[in-house]
Design a protein around this motif. Sequence first.
Motif, PDB file in Angstrom:
ATOM      1  N   ARG A 182      17.770  26.990  -5.617  1.00  9.46           N
ATOM      2  CA  ARG A 182      18.812  26.304  -6.537  1.00  9.46           C
ATOM      3  C   ARG A 182      19.647  25.431  -5.507  1.00  9.46           C
ATOM      4  N   GLY A 183      20.067  26.098  -4.687  1.00 10.52           N
ATOM      5  CA  GLY A 183      20.811  25.328  -3.532  1.00 10.52           C
ATOM      6  C   GLY A 183      20.363  23.943  -3.135  1.00 10.52           C
ATOM      7  N   ARG A 184      18.852  24.067  -3.033  1.00 11.80           N
ATOM      8  CA  ARG A 184      18.289  22.854  -2.476  1.00 11.80           C
ATOM      9  C   ARG A 184      17.711  21.871  -3.568  1.00 11.80           C
ATOM     10  N   ALA A 185      17.478  22.493  -4.820  1.00 13.22           N
ATOM     11  CA  ALA A 185      16.695  21.524  -5.876  1.00 13.22           C
ATOM     12  C   ALA A 185      17.171  21.918  -7.098  1.00 13.22           C
ATOM     13  N   SER A 186      18.416  21.838  -7.471  1.00 11.69           N
ATOM     14  CA  SER A 186      19.161  22.150  -8.678  1.00 11.69           C
ATOM     15  C   SER A 186      18.606  21.355  -9.782  1.00 11.69           C
ATOM     16  N   ARG A 187      18.196  20.204  -9.424  1.00 14.53           N
ATOM     17  CA  ARG A 187      17.688  19.152 -10.691  1.00 14.53           C
ATOM     18  C   ARG A 187      16.116  19.298 -11.026  1.00 14.53           C
ATOM     19  N   VAL A 188      15.437  20.370 -10.482  1.00 13.67           N
ATOM     20  CA  VAL A 188      14.058  20.662 -10.862  1.00 13.67           C
ATOM     21  C   VAL A 188      14.007  21.809 -11.789  1.00 13.67           C
ATOM     22  N   GLY A 189      13.580  21.484 -12.824  1.00 15.34           N
ATOM     23  CA  GLY A 189      13.304  22.469 -13.912  1.00 15.34           C
ATOM     24  C   GLY A 189      12.836  23.685 -13.808  1.00 15.34           C
ATOM     25  N   VAL A 190      11.731  24.016 -12.840  1.00 17.11           N
ATOM     26  CA  VAL A 190      10.988  24.990 -12.867  1.00 17.11           C
ATOM     27  C   VAL A 190      11.860  25.982 -11.670  1.00 17.11           C
ATOM     28  N   VAL A 191      12.822  25.264 -10.980  1.00 18.51           N
ATOM     29  CA  VAL A 191      13.673  26.053  -9.970  1.00 18.51           C
ATOM     30  C   VAL A 191      14.652  26.749 -11.168  1.00 18.51           C
ATOM     31  N   ARG A 192      15.176  26.131 -11.869  1.00 17.85           N
ATOM     32  CA  ARG A 192      16.339  26.508 -12.968  1.00 17.85           C
ATOM     33  C   ARG A 192      15.902  27.673 -13.599  1.00 17.85           C
ATOM     34  N   GLU A 193      14.443  27.657 -14.160  1.00 18.80           N
ATOM     35  CA  GLU A 193      13.673  28.619 -14.606  1.00 18.80           C
ATOM     36  C   GLU A 193      13.447  29.826 -14.134  1.00 18.80           C
ATOM     37  N   ALA A 194      13.275  29.579 -12.942  1.00 19.18           N
ATOM     38  CA  ALA A 194      13.017  30.992 -12.013  1.00 19.18           C
ATOM     39  C   ALA A 194      14.100  31.477 -11.640  1.00 19.18           C
TER      40      ALA A 194
END
Length: 233
Positions: free
Chosen positions: A69-81
């Motif tokens: 998340r620290g690297r890709a907070s705007r990617v939905g699948v990252v927030r889901e994970a």
Amino acid sequence: MERTTDQKVYDGPPLPEEVTGKELDRSVLDQLRGLPEKLAARVARHLAAAGLLIDSEPETAYQHTLAARGRASRVGVVREACGEAAYAAGHFAEALSELRAAKRMSGTNAYLPMMADCERALGRPERALELAKNPSVKKLERAQQVEMTIVEAGARFDLGEVDGALRTLENAHVRSVAREPWVVRLRYAYADLLLKAGRRDEAIEWFHRTVAVDGEQLTDAAERLEELEAEQA
């Protein structure tokens, strides 16, 4: 120089050398393609590591998702994970926040049952029931609908509505002859609720019914049944 707490979270736990990120589903990798190549590879490795550890080491899995998340907070699948790992690790407030973010980004309602369970875990059963009434629940897959029903029943029990909680599960095809995982989950929840309600003999019956369809041992129904019957001996 010693790294700050924020830096440690950003770094995340050590990445196992054998984890490449290619273990992820293609749909997940597709969502990462908008990132620079090296960054996408690092995020993918953290997500893959989290997926491998979420059952055995949920806290470590959560730390991996925080690094992603620290690297890709705007990617939905990252927030889901991140939300799913937080949930598994028992960080329910964080899980709820992340799942709300994932829902906004993706537009999917698949997270509603988990979000409702977070509300219940945070001592807010009324909010869990509000989510259970969301019209979108009827459009979810059967397994997800059942998960919401289980959360709804638990929330009603929390509010002292024991009979209402049991009826909620009884009306959800608890007697289905199917052998799908959702039937296992539903029967187990019903048996557990009967036991909490003091209806021990009925609970034992339904733990037996759960074991009968739980060939994959998705629950600990067999162990609980053995304990209950040992107490009766």
